[in-house]
Structures are given as structure tokens and as C-alpha cells.
Design a protein around this motif. Structure first.
Motif, PDB file in Angstrom:
ATOM      1  N   ARG A 258      12.102  25.705 -87.717  1.00 19.03           N
ATOM      2  CA  ARG A 258      13.001  25.155 -86.738  1.00 19.03           C
ATOM      3  C   ARG A 258      14.209  24.793 -87.640  1.00 19.03           C
ATOM      4  N   CYS A 259      15.201  25.027 -87.050  1.00 19.92           N
ATOM      5  CA  CYS A 259      16.619  24.769 -87.650  1.00 19.92           C
ATOM      6  C   CYS A 259      17.495  23.789 -86.518  1.00 19.92           C
ATOM      7  N   LYS A 260      17.706  22.660 -87.280  1.00 23.95           N
ATOM      8  CA  LYS A 260      18.464  21.565 -86.306  1.00 23.95           C
ATOM      9  C   LYS A 260      19.874  21.154 -87.316  1.00 23.95           C
ATOM     10  N   PRO A 261      20.699  20.914 -86.503  1.00 26.16           N
ATOM     11  CA  PRO A 261      21.873  20.268 -87.100  1.00 26.16           C
ATOM     12  C   PRO A 261      21.539  18.852 -87.442  1.00 26.16           C
ATOM     13  N   ALA A 262      21.850  18.231 -88.754  1.00 28.63           N
ATOM     14  CA  ALA A 262      21.716  16.853 -89.215  1.00 28.63           C
ATOM     15  C   ALA A 262      22.949  16.314 -89.153  1.00 28.63           C
ATOM     16  N   THR A 263      23.770  16.924 -90.118  1.00 26.94           N
ATOM     17  CA  THR A 263      25.244  16.343 -89.914  1.00 26.94           C
ATOM     18  C   THR A 263      26.229  17.363 -90.039  1.00 26.94           C
ATOM     19  N   ASN A 328      22.324  38.745 -70.804  1.00 30.31           N
ATOM     20  CA  ASN A 328      21.852  38.975 -72.234  1.00 30.31           C
ATOM     21  C   ASN A 328      20.397  39.365 -72.255  1.00 30.31           C
ATOM     22  N   GLY A 329      19.909  39.115 -70.888  1.00 31.07           N
ATOM     23  CA  GLY A 329      18.359  39.219 -70.601  1.00 31.07           C
ATOM     24  C   GLY A 329      17.462  38.102 -71.488  1.00 31.07           C
ATOM     25  N   LEU A 330      18.079  37.160 -71.289  1.00 25.70           N
ATOM     26  CA  LEU A 330      17.331  35.826 -71.890  1.00 25.70           C
ATOM     27  C   LEU A 330      16.475  35.155 -70.631  1.00 25.70           C
ATOM     28  N   PHE A 361      15.086  33.546 -76.573  1.00 30.71           N
ATOM     29  CA  PHE A 361      15.789  34.846 -77.096  1.00 30.71           C
ATOM     30  C   PHE A 361      15.268  35.942 -77.266  1.00 30.71           C
ATOM     31  N   GLY A 362      13.787  35.842 -77.523  1.00 30.57           N
ATOM     32  CA  GLY A 362      13.171  36.960 -77.669  1.00 30.57           C
ATOM     33  C   GLY A 362      13.385  37.577 -79.336  1.00 30.57           C
ATOM     34  N   ALA A 363      14.133  37.449 -79.855  1.00 30.06           N
ATOM     35  CA  ALA A 363      14.650  38.026 -81.313  1.00 30.06           C
ATOM     36  C   ALA A 363      15.565  36.884 -81.785  1.00 30.06           C
ATOM     37  N   ARG A 380      26.059  23.237 -76.421  1.00 30.39           N
ATOM     38  CA  ARG A 380      25.850  22.996 -77.847  1.00 30.39           C
ATOM     39  C   ARG A 380      24.373  23.420 -77.981  1.00 30.39           C
ATOM     40  N   LEU A 381      24.121  23.960 -79.114  1.00 32.99           N
ATOM     41  CA  LEU A 381      22.633  24.231 -79.257  1.00 32.99           C
ATOM     42  C   LEU A 381      22.145  23.214 -80.320  1.00 32.99           C
ATOM     43  N   THR A 382      21.033  22.590 -80.220  1.00 24.96           N
ATOM     44  CA  THR A 382      20.551  21.322 -80.976  1.00 24.96           C
ATOM     45  C   THR A 382      19.231  21.880 -81.852  1.00 24.96           C
ATOM     46  N   GLU A 383      18.711  23.147 -81.381  1.00 25.15           N
ATOM     47  CA  GLU A 383      17.607  23.542 -82.166  1.00 25.15           C
ATOM     48  C   GLU A 383      17.356  24.854 -82.147  1.00 25.15           C
ATOM     49  N   VAL A 384      16.945  25.790 -83.085  1.00 22.72           N
ATOM     50  CA  VAL A 384      16.724  27.174 -82.966  1.00 22.72           C
ATOM     51  C   VAL A 384      15.216  27.207 -83.521  1.00 22.72           C
ATOM     52  N   SER A 385      14.239  27.893 -82.984  1.00 29.35           N
ATOM     53  CA  SER A 385      12.924  27.732 -83.503  1.00 29.35           C
ATOM     54  C   SER A 385      12.377  29.033 -83.444  1.00 29.35           C
ATOM     55  N   TYR A 386      11.274  29.287 -84.467  1.00 33.89           N
ATOM     56  CA  TYR A 386      10.445  30.733 -84.505  1.00 33.89           C
ATOM     57  C   TYR A 386       9.049  30.279 -84.517  1.00 33.89           C
ATOM     58  N   GLU A 387       8.030  31.018 -83.498  1.00 32.55           N
ATOM     59  CA  GLU A 387       6.737  30.749 -83.698  1.00 32.55           C
ATOM     60  C   GLU A 387       6.162  32.257 -84.035  1.00 32.55           C
ATOM     61  N   ALA A 388       5.546  31.975 -85.354  1.00 35.25           N
ATOM     62  CA  ALA A 388       5.228  33.135 -85.766  1.00 35.25           C
ATOM     63  C   ALA A 388       3.907  33.903 -84.926  1.00 35.25           C
ATOM     64  N   ALA A 389       3.171  33.046 -84.420  1.00 39.83           N
ATOM     65  CA  ALA A 389       1.778  33.579 -83.550  1.00 39.83           C
ATOM     66  C   ALA A 389       2.173  34.584 -82.347  1.00 39.83           C
ATOM     67  N   ALA A 390       3.416  34.113 -81.680  1.00 38.06           N
ATOM     68  CA  ALA A 390       3.771  34.568 -80.541  1.00 38.06           C
ATOM     69  C   ALA A 390       5.038  35.569 -81.009  1.00 38.06           C
ATOM     70  N   GLN A 391       5.493  35.613 -82.209  1.00 36.53           N
ATOM     71  CA  GLN A 391       6.592  36.115 -82.391  1.00 36.53           C
ATOM     72  C   GLN A 391       7.647  35.745 -81.501  1.00 36.53           C
ATOM     73  N   ALA A 392       7.985  34.542 -81.558  1.00 36.30           N
ATOM     74  CA  ALA A 392       8.936  34.031 -80.266  1.00 36.30           C
ATOM     75  C   ALA A 392       9.993  33.433 -80.983  1.00 36.30           C
ATOM     76  N   TRP A 393      11.206  33.448 -80.367  1.00 36.00           N
ATOM     77  CA  TRP A 393      12.371  32.906 -80.873  1.00 36.00           C
ATOM     78  C   TRP A 393      12.884  32.113 -79.676  1.00 36.00           C
ATOM     79  N   LYS A 394      13.305  30.698 -79.954  1.00 35.23           N
ATOM     80  CA  LYS A 394      13.569  30.084 -78.922  1.00 35.23           C
ATOM     81  C   LYS A 394      15.081  29.024 -79.376  1.00 35.23           C
ATOM     82  N   GLY A 395      15.523  28.742 -78.464  1.00 36.17           N
ATOM     83  CA  GLY A 395      16.584  27.831 -78.416  1.00 36.17           C
ATOM     84  C   GLY A 395      16.678  26.456 -77.503  1.00 36.17           C
ATOM     85  N   THR A 396      16.943  25.415 -77.990  1.00 41.69           N
ATOM     86  CA  THR A 396      17.284  24.279 -76.983  1.00 41.69           C
ATOM     87  C   THR A 396      18.632  23.584 -77.219  1.00 41.69           C
ATOM     88  N   GLY A 397      19.289  23.256 -76.136  1.00 43.57           N
ATOM     89  CA  GLY A 397      20.557  22.585 -76.426  1.00 43.57           C
ATOM     90  C   GLY A 397      20.910  21.944 -75.278  1.00 43.57           C
TER      91      GLY A 397
END
Length: 412
Positions: A258-263, A328-330, A361-363, A380-397
């Protein structure tokens, strides 16, 4: 269990992890003693705090070894009024320890809203509190707490509420009479001193209320999305962090990222790991109870500049967001915020609102799926995450928009 924090350059300690109760009026010491006993016979320390809005609370905790209550202030009472209510905060202390605070009407700490624990424990508590309504959510570190702790003027120190009353029955009669004479002779001076202290306290309260009103007025002019990174800038910073991320480490494989903006200069990278032939001694971060998972948190560098002021009305913002997602097919879920809480006459509603956006995102979004997001005004995006088991890329914002009939504040 309460703990004491200390900060460089600040005198005394700051207690966290108190139990807070609402009071209809300033309680007597006997009432504080009784309430402390109800919480447990080891609960000895207490404090009474009145917010600038007039909300009165009592806070209690067990005596903390090696500390004197007269040198300790409750940190929750200090920071409660430093964000727009209602708000909840999660602050990283050290290692796997975090502090959680939840504040609602009257800038009062809610029951269970001053807790110390692991990220998992406090995340579960925060989820339960989210059901109470809409919140402003804040995350930070010890450095942020140190900055807020500097505003501790006017907050009372803790005291031992179980200590007994002064015992004068054993005094000789002559001594008692002498003391009574001294008290009678000095009563006028004492009364004048108390009156001056009451006036000073009222003045401090007026100053605090005026400052909070000024802050509320300033917030009405503030645009939070301007201080947050534009989607493309955030995604590129996450891409650089991902490029440096190991997918396996000494028999442990990456399970979540998970990648999130801190400062404005840092990202927070949270990773989850699954044992894949490795041993606990080599687990990255904090090991789970079953010994097969681990979690780690790290910071990564980033440079975020102020972003665009532009936003639209909610219907226009939704149409724009769905257009990009469909083009974008999201997959996406767009949620309007809960209805405004009833106005209390003290907390004006923001002229803007923030919709929640959950994007599949799917990728990796920086490989094309996230192209064009900057074209959605107010996103504004607040997180990008990756779940290895599902090979899934998601974003929240958050998708910011101006409320009906509201308009952007003029530039200063």
C-alpha cells in the motif's frame, strides 16, 4: 493502559490512554474519587477538562510508575480542539505502538476515544467509530504530536483523586485557633486573588474561542484538495517506490503493498508478507501471532506541489469521473458522503464535500490504467494498493465538489 510521552523542549509529560466521561458540570473531588473507584481500585489519577465550547469531561487512568501526576498533562485534552470536529486521529508512536483519538461535538473525547495499542487493534476500533457518522481523519507521528503538545497552556495537570482530605483533628486547639485567625485576616486578599484568577481564566477562554472562530472562518476559505497531490504526481511517486520494492526477502514473499501520501515530502509504504519457507527471525516488520504473516511500515521520499483549485458541482464531478473510468475500462464505486450532522450553531458546514472513490485498476495504474485522472477536477488519490493473491491493483481517493449553490472562495 495509560502511557506517558515526553517531547524535546517541552516540560513535563503527556499522558495518553485515559478513560473519559462526560460531565454535566464541574465535578467535586468526592465525585471524581467515586468515579475512579468504579473504574478500578488501581485507578488513582484524574483530571477535569473544559473545552473552549464549554464541554466538561473527566479523565482517569491508573498511576504510572516513576511519574508524578502534577508533572503530567492529558494529551487528548490538548489536541482535541486542534482539528475541526468531528475528527479521529491515528498516530505512530514507535515500533508497533500507535495512539488513537476520537473527538466529536464540543471538541470532547468520546468514550474509548483515547487508546494506545497495535495498528490492528486501533484500526478495528476506528472502524467501529466510523459508524457514528462522518469524520475528518488525521494520521501522523510523534513529531506531529510534539507540535500539537506545545499548545498545552490552560490544560490542567493530572492529580491523585484518591488522596484523602486534609486531616486537622489532631492539631492542638491553640494551633487551630491560630490558623483560623490567619485565615480570617487573609480572607480579603485571598478573595481578591481568586477573583483575579477567575477573570484571567475567562479572558483565556474568550481568546481560545475567538481563535477557534477565526480558524473556522479560515477553514471556510481553505481548499484541502489544493494541499493534496494531483493524481499523476502521486502515482509517479508510488511508481518509484514500487520499483524499489523487493518481492521476496529471506523466505518471505510480498502479499500486500500500500502506498499512501504522508506529507508533501514523504509517502507511507505499508507491506504485508507471507512466510514462504522462511523463519520468524527473518520476518520483515512485525510478526503475526501465528508466525506466518508479518507487516511492515516505511517511508519513501516524494515531492508534491500544490495542485489545482478547480472543482465542479457534484453532478458534473460524477459525470467526469465515470467518463474516465468507463473510457479506461476501470471498475469503480463512487459514494456520496453521509448527510450533514445537525448544525450546533458553532461548526459551520464546509462549502465543499468529498465523495469516496474506490477504483479497480486491474494493473499498475502508472502503466496506462491511470492515465487521464488529472482531467477530473477535484480528484485526489489517497492510496494505491496491490493484493498478490488476487493479482489486483486498486486505488482509493476523494472526489471534491462544491455543494449546491456554493462557490469557490476568492483568492487572497
Amino acid at each position: 493502559m495509560a502511557e506517558i510521552l515526553s517531547f524535546p523542549g517541552l516540560k513535563g509529560g503527556f499522558a495518553i490512554g485515559l478513560s473519559w466521561q462526560h460531565e454535566e458540570e464541574q465535578p467535586r473531588k468526592s465525585a471524581l474519587r467515586a468515579k475512579a473507584l468504579e473504574l478500578g481500585r488501581n485507578v488513582r489519577w484524574g483530571v477535569v477538562h473544559q473545552s473552549a465550547e464549554g464541554a466538561v469531561q473527566s479523565g482517569f487512568c491508573e498511576a504510572i510508575a516513576g511519574a508524578k501526576p502534577a508533572a503530567v498533562k492529558p494529551l487528548a485534552a490538548i489536541v482535541a480542539g486542534q482539528h475541526r470536529q468531528p475528527w479521529m486521529g491515528l498516530f505512530h508512536l514507535h515500533g508497533s505502538r500507535y495512539w488513537y483519538i476520537a473527538v466529536r461535538q464540543g471538541h470532547a473525547v468520546i468514550a474509548g476515544g483515547d487508546r494506545v495499542g497495535s495498528l490492528e487493534e486501533l484500526t478495528a476500533l476506528r472502524e467501529r467509530h466510523r459508524a457514528l457518522g462522518d469524520w475528518t481523519e488525521v494520521e501522523g507521528t510523534l513529531r506531529d504530536l510534539a507540535s500539537m503538545a506545545r499548545a498545552s497552556k490552560g490544560v490542567s495537570v493530572l492529580r491523585d483523586v484518591q488522596s484523602g482530605p486534609w486531616k486537622s483533628a489532631a492539631y492542638p486547639v491553640a494551633a487551630v485557633a491560630g490558623v483560623a485567625a490567619l485565615l480570617a485576616g487573609g480572607w480579603y486578599w485571598y478573595d481578591q486573588k481568586q477573583e483575579a484568577e477567575r477573570e484571567a481564566q475567562l479572558m483565556r477562554q474568550r481568546v481560545i474561542v475567538a481563535a477557534q472562530r477565526a480558524n473556522e472562518a479560515a477553514r471556510q476559505q481553505a481548499l484541502p484538495w489544493v494541499e493534496e497531490a494531483a493524481p499523476t504526481a502521486f502515482l509517479q511517486a508510488c511508481r518509484r517506490a514500487w520499483d524499489r520494492q523487493a518481492l521476496a526477502d529471506a523466505g518471505w514473499t510480498l502479499a500486500t503493498w500500500r502506498c499512501k501520501p504522508a506529507t508533501t515530502t514523504t509517502l507511507t509504504i505499508e507491506t504485508g508478507w507471507k512466510r514462504d519457507g522462511g523463519v520468524a527471525a527473518n520476518a520483515p516488520g512485525v510478526l503475526s501471532a501465528d508466525g506466518n504473516q508479518a507487516n511492515a511500515t516505511a517511508n519513501a521520499p516524494a515531492v508534491f506541489l500544490p495542485s489545482s483549485r478547480a472543482v465542479n458541482a457534484p453532478s458534473v464531478a460524477q459525470r467526469s469521473m465515470w467518463t474516465i473510468a468507463q473510457g479506461n475500462g476501470l471498475s469503480m464505486q463512487l459514494t456520496m458522503p453521509p448527510a450533514l450532522l445537525p448544525a450546533d450553531g458553532k461548526s459551520p458546514a464546509d462549502p465543499w464535500l468529498a465523495m469516496s472513490a474506490d477504483i479497480g485498476f486491474g494493473a499498475p495504474p502508472w502503466l496506462g490504467a491511470g492515465e487521464g485522472l488529472d482531467a477530473v477536477a477535484g480528484l485526489r488519490l489517497t492510496e494505491v494498493s496491490y493484493e498478490a493473491a488476487a493479482q489486483a491493483w486498486k486505488g482509493t481517493g476523494k472526489l471534491y465538489a462544491m455543494r449546491d449553490s456554493a462557490s469557490l472562495p476568492a483568492r487572497n
